[in-house]
Design a protein around this motif. Structure first.
Motif, mmCIF file in Angstrom:
data_model
loop_
_atom_site.group_PDB
_atom_site.id
_atom_site.type_symbol
_atom_site.label_atom_id
_atom_site.label_comp_id
_atom_site.label_asym_id
_atom_site.label_seq_id
_atom_site.Cartn_x
_atom_site.Cartn_y
_atom_site.Cartn_z
ATOM 1 N N ALA A 18 -26.154 18.311 40.571
ATOM 2 C CA ALA A 18 -27.219 17.603 41.288
ATOM 3 C C ALA A 18 -28.097 18.584 42.057
ATOM 4 O O ALA A 18 -29.336 18.470 42.052
ATOM 5 C CB ALA A 18 -26.626 16.560 42.233
ATOM 6 N N SER A 19 -27.483 19.541 42.702
ATOM 7 C CA SER A 19 -28.236 20.538 43.456
ATOM 8 C C SER A 19 -29.135 21.362 42.530
ATOM 9 O O SER A 19 -30.301 21.614 42.850
ATOM 10 C CB SER A 19 -27.262 21.456 44.196
ATOM 11 N N ASN A 20 -28.599 21.764 41.388
ATOM 12 C CA ASN A 20 -29.397 22.539 40.435
ATOM 13 C C ASN A 20 -30.540 21.712 39.862
ATOM 14 O O ASN A 20 -31.642 22.233 39.660
ATOM 15 C CB ASN A 20 -28.512 23.089 39.314
ATOM 16 N N LEU A 21 -30.310 20.424 39.613
ATOM 17 C CA LEU A 21 -31.392 19.561 39.139
ATOM 18 C C LEU A 21 -32.504 19.456 40.177
ATOM 19 O O LEU A 21 -33.692 19.560 39.835
ATOM 20 C CB LEU A 21 -30.871 18.158 38.816
ATOM 21 N N ARG A 22 -32.123 19.252 41.439
ATOM 22 C CA ARG A 22 -33.127 19.171 42.507
ATOM 23 C C ARG A 22 -33.906 20.466 42.605
ATOM 24 O O ARG A 22 -35.136 20.474 42.727
ATOM 25 C CB ARG A 22 -32.468 18.846 43.853
#
Length: 161
Positions: A18-22
């Motif tokens: 999720a962090s990498n997507l954001r």
């Protein structure tokens, strides 16, 4: 999947994903803003133009679905593109209730220029990755497909990986 623990996805892996997507979304938006500024369009207009190009004379409903936008937001974006001379609205030949969006010559030229900018950026990114470009594109396409399936609540497919 190797990252599953007792049938559940490891929370740390989920949060890192999720962090990498954001972060990817933030970086991509920033690069788009920088790269398309010279083309005289906003990011939302850029995405709309490229979707019109990809979909080839879409209806406003098709475009709204593709861009994940509500119809009123899309209508304002399209209106700005019409005023700029980049697209035109045309009544569908079969169903006169449907409005189709078409690129003008100026819109086609703007898309070509935006695509050249994006192609150069994506090429530089792909060159820095440790995997073959085709593998990255295939994996990324799988992420997009899974995201769409979640959005539209489709049943999960068995993993091929």
């Amino acid at each position: 999947m190797p990252d599953k623990v007792q049938g559940r996805m490891d929370t740390q892996v989920v949060r890192e994903f999720a962090s990498n997507l954001r972060r990817l979304e933030q970086l991509h938006a920033a690069q788009l803003r920088e790269g398309i500024g010279a083309h005289g369009v906003a990011v939302a207009q850029c995405q709309c133009l490229l979707a019109v190009e990809d979909l080839d004379h879409p209806s406003q409903n098709e475009l709204a679905e593709q861009l994940c936008l509500d119809k009123s937001t899309l209508s304002r974006t399209i209106e700005g593109l019409v005023r700029s001379g980049l697209v035109v609205r045309a009544t569908d030949a079969v169903d006169r209730r449907v409005s189709r969006i078409r690129l003008t010559e100026k819109g086609e030229a703007t898309c070509a220029s935006i695509n050249a900018t994006n192609d150069a950026l994506c090429r530089r990114i792909l060159e820095r990755l440790p995997l073959a470009a085709e593998t990255v594109v295939e994996t990324f396409a799988s992420v997009v497909k899974a995201t769409l399936a979640v959005k539209f609540q489709e049943p999960a497919e068995e993993s091929q990986m």
